[in-house]
Design an enzyme around this catalytic site. Structure first.
Site, PDB file in Angstrom:
ATOM      1  N   LYS A 181      31.947   2.749  74.794  1.00 13.40           N
ATOM      2  CA  LYS A 181      33.187   3.500  74.922  1.00 13.40           C
ATOM      3  C   LYS A 181      33.377   3.748  76.411  1.00 13.40           C
ATOM      4  O   LYS A 181      32.764   4.631  76.986  1.00 13.40           O
ATOM      5  CB  LYS A 181      33.099   4.826  74.151  1.00 13.40           C
ATOM      6  CG  LYS A 181      34.464   5.392  73.704  1.00 13.40           C
ATOM      7  CD  LYS A 181      35.399   5.770  74.835  1.00 13.40           C
ATOM      8  CE  LYS A 181      34.961   7.068  75.498  1.00 13.40           C
ATOM      9  NZ  LYS A 181      35.933   7.455  76.599  1.00 13.40           N
ATOM     10  N   GLU A 253      23.119  11.955  81.151  1.00 19.46           N
ATOM     11  CA  GLU A 253      23.150  12.100  82.612  1.00 19.46           C
ATOM     12  C   GLU A 253      24.434  12.834  82.952  1.00 19.46           C
ATOM     13  O   GLU A 253      25.528  12.308  82.766  1.00 19.46           O
ATOM     14  CB  GLU A 253      23.094  10.722  83.266  1.00 19.46           C
ATOM     15  CG  GLU A 253      22.637  10.766  84.724  1.00 19.46           C
ATOM     16  CD  GLU A 253      23.772  10.961  85.700  1.00 19.46           C
ATOM     17  OE1 GLU A 253      24.093  12.130  86.003  1.00 19.46           O
ATOM     18  OE2 GLU A 253      24.327   9.953  86.142  1.00 19.46           O
ATOM     19  N   CYS A 287      27.337  10.721  91.222  1.00 24.67           N
ATOM     20  CA  CYS A 287      26.539  11.833  90.691  1.00 24.67           C
ATOM     21  C   CYS A 287      25.470  12.276  91.682  1.00 24.67           C
ATOM     22  O   CYS A 287      25.124  13.458  91.739  1.00 24.67           O
ATOM     23  CB  CYS A 287      25.882  11.422  89.375  1.00 24.67           C
ATOM     24  SG  CYS A 287      27.055  11.036  88.070  1.00 24.67           S
ATOM     25  N   GLU A 385      29.700  21.469  91.111  1.00 26.98           N
ATOM     26  CA  GLU A 385      29.759  20.072  91.518  1.00 26.98           C
ATOM     27  C   GLU A 385      31.166  19.777  92.028  1.00 26.98           C
ATOM     28  O   GLU A 385      32.143  19.980  91.316  1.00 26.98           O
ATOM     29  CB  GLU A 385      29.430  19.149  90.347  1.00 26.98           C
ATOM     30  CG  GLU A 385      29.423  17.680  90.727  1.00 26.98           C
ATOM     31  CD  GLU A 385      29.062  16.772  89.561  1.00 26.98           C
ATOM     32  OE1 GLU A 385      28.485  15.704  89.800  1.00 26.98           O
ATOM     33  OE2 GLU A 385      29.363  17.139  88.409  1.00 26.98           O
TER      34      GLU A 385
END
Length: 500
Positions: A181, A253, A287, A385
């Site tokens: 996906k 993750e 990331c 973040e």
């Protein structure tokens, strides 16, 4: 056989592109020009069922393929990836148009895909179990590994092909069928890349473009058996909880807010150059981007000056032109970056460079690479973040304070240090609370070493032996080749009972 067309909504069930059952459509927008570059269908239950039917049938055959033959097919896939340059260039072009990645970086991403299939082809062939020292004479005791069944791979936009290949290679090598996906904003390049998988058996790989609803259908299905997810913390939690309810293994993750420490022993010219790449590579949308900088007072001003000088040399523009800094992937992504920068400035941070939409690029979701100094724990950027081109610098007294503040985060994906002091390098490896630590060379990875984070940055690992184990389960097997009645079996002898 249907040909891929980015203007036609499609799904892929190996080896065919097919019209999806869904009637929910979404346009794909170039974040640099804000022009539509294609459209996708957001797959629903009918599409999921079709992929699951194909995957289930393919799995029953794939799991029976011997390790040598399976490895040969994965090497054949690696050959297809390496040799079909025309397909790869189109994948790279679409990646640039969909999410803004500079074209050379898109091609670089694709160059790293074939090796991971080769690595896991041989890893699975070599690492198939072990024989244990027996606990009982005449008993053959060993463990073997078997696939789960059908794995689901929910992908991010920033490295849509490479990160997909990391988990697909491990899952296929372990003997599973796979359903991908892709991220909504990078579905076109992912669909195009599916052409390479036509060398594998029918139904073994599927790609279903879609949204959160599509992902939920795949994760919650009783016909899927393992999940790999890369994305936000909030979405990662939702996937992890859905998997936990079904006792379904998952690799999560979920990003980070990685620290970088600049020691008083840092090679400053190297550190400044490394910091530019660590902070601004892919417009900070990685990331493991360095977001929080802890610079020792003794070298702070000189490091900032060198860092800023190199940052100002970066070119901003469309990824198909000569540029290092492309647009952010969406307006929402840029809005978040602007909110965090504005909050920091309002609370006393200073803008050394950047801090604005580039005047020469009023169209598109561009933002200048930004360096902030005077950042403190009271600012949101210290804890959230950012996922954008912002380096938030905090001045610290010494190495120990830098480590303490670096660890003061809910995240723990990666952490970096620049220092020529061996003791500091060893201390950083010991004390930094992260799944990965880099000294003098940030961001790099290794197919043979595990990739993943601590704390809110996720659970499980990709790459290495751990990455293969994520897609297979162990089975303990004990065989007595000369059956005999054992002394500890029922009934007990009378002299074994307790006597008053």
């Amino acid at each position: 056989m249907t040909t891929f067309n980015c203007d036609t909504p499609l799904r892929f069930i190996n080896p065919d592109y097919q019209s999806p059952a869904t009637r929910r459509l979404r346009g794909i927008i170039d974040p640099a020009s804000l022009q539509q570059v294609g459209s996708i269908g957001l797959c629903e239950q009918g599409d999921v069922d079709a992929a699951l039917d194909a995957a289930g049938a393919a799995y029953q055959q794939w799991r029976k393929v011997d390790a040598k033959s399976r490895a040969a097919l994965l090497h054949r896939l690696a050959n297809a990836i390496e040799q079909n340059e025309a397909c790869n260039r189109e994948v790279a072009r679409l990646m640039t148009l969909e999410m803004g990645k500079p074209f050379p970086e898109a091609m670089g991403e694709l160059a790293n895909c074939a090796p991971i299939f080769r690595y896991y082809a041989e890893m699975a062939r070599d690492e198939a179990g072990k024989v244990a020292g027996t606990t009982q004479l005449g008993s053959f005791q060993h463990v073997r590994y078997e696939p789960y069944g059908v794995s689901v791979h929910i992908m991010p936009f920033n490295f849509p092909i490479l990160l997909m290949c990391w988990t697909l290679a491990a899952s296929l090598a372990a003997g599973n069928a796979c359903i991908v996906k892709p991220a909504e904003s990078t579905s076109l390049c992912t669909l195009k890349f599916m052409e390479h998988f036509r060398v594998l058996p029918a139904g073994l790989i599927s790609c279903l473009p879609g949204d959160a609803q599509t992902a939920q259908l795949l994760v919650q299905s009783e016909r899927t058996h393992a999940v790999a997810f890369t994305g936000s913390v909030a979405a990662g939690k939702a996937v992890a909880m859905a998997c936990a309810e079904r006792m379904k293994p998952a690799v999560i993750e979920a990003g980070g807010s990685d620290p970088m420490i600049i020691s008083q022993h840092a090679p400053l010219e190297v550190a400044a150059a490394g910091a530019v790449t660590a902070a601004f590579h892919l417009t900070g949308q990685i990331c493991t981007s360095a977001e929080r900088f802890f610079v020792v007072d003794a070298v702070h001003d000189e490091f900032v000056a060198r860092f800023a000088e190199r940052t100002r040399q970066l070119r901003i523009g469309h990824g198909l032109e000569h540029s290092e800094i492309g647009p952010l992937v969406s307006q929402a992504a840029r809005d978040k970056v602007m909110r965090l920068v504005d909050d920091a400035v309002a609370k006393g941070a200073q803008v050394v460079c950047g801090g604005r939409v580039p005047p020469q690029h009023p169209v598109g979701w561009f933002y200048e690479p930004t360096i902030l100094t005077g950042v403190t724990a009271e600012m949101a950027i210290f804890h959230e973040e950012c996922f954008g081109p912002v380096a938030a610098i905090c001045k610290v007294a010494d190495f120990d304070e830098a480590v303490r503040l670096a660890n003061d985060s809910p995240f723990g994906l990666g952490a970096s240090l620049f220092s020529t002091d061996l003791a500091e390098a060893m201390e950083a490896a010991d004390r930094l609370e992260a799944g990965m630590v880099w000294v003098n060379n940030p961001l790099i990875d290794n197919d043979a070493l595990p990739f993943g984070g601590w704390k809110m940055s996720g659970m499980g690992r990709e790459l290495g032996r751990q990455g293969l184990d994520a897609f297979r389960r162990s089975k303990m097997v004990i065989i007595d080749h000369q059956p005999q009645i054992q002394s500890w079996w029922y009934p007990y002898a009378d002299d074994q009972f307790y006597r008053v």
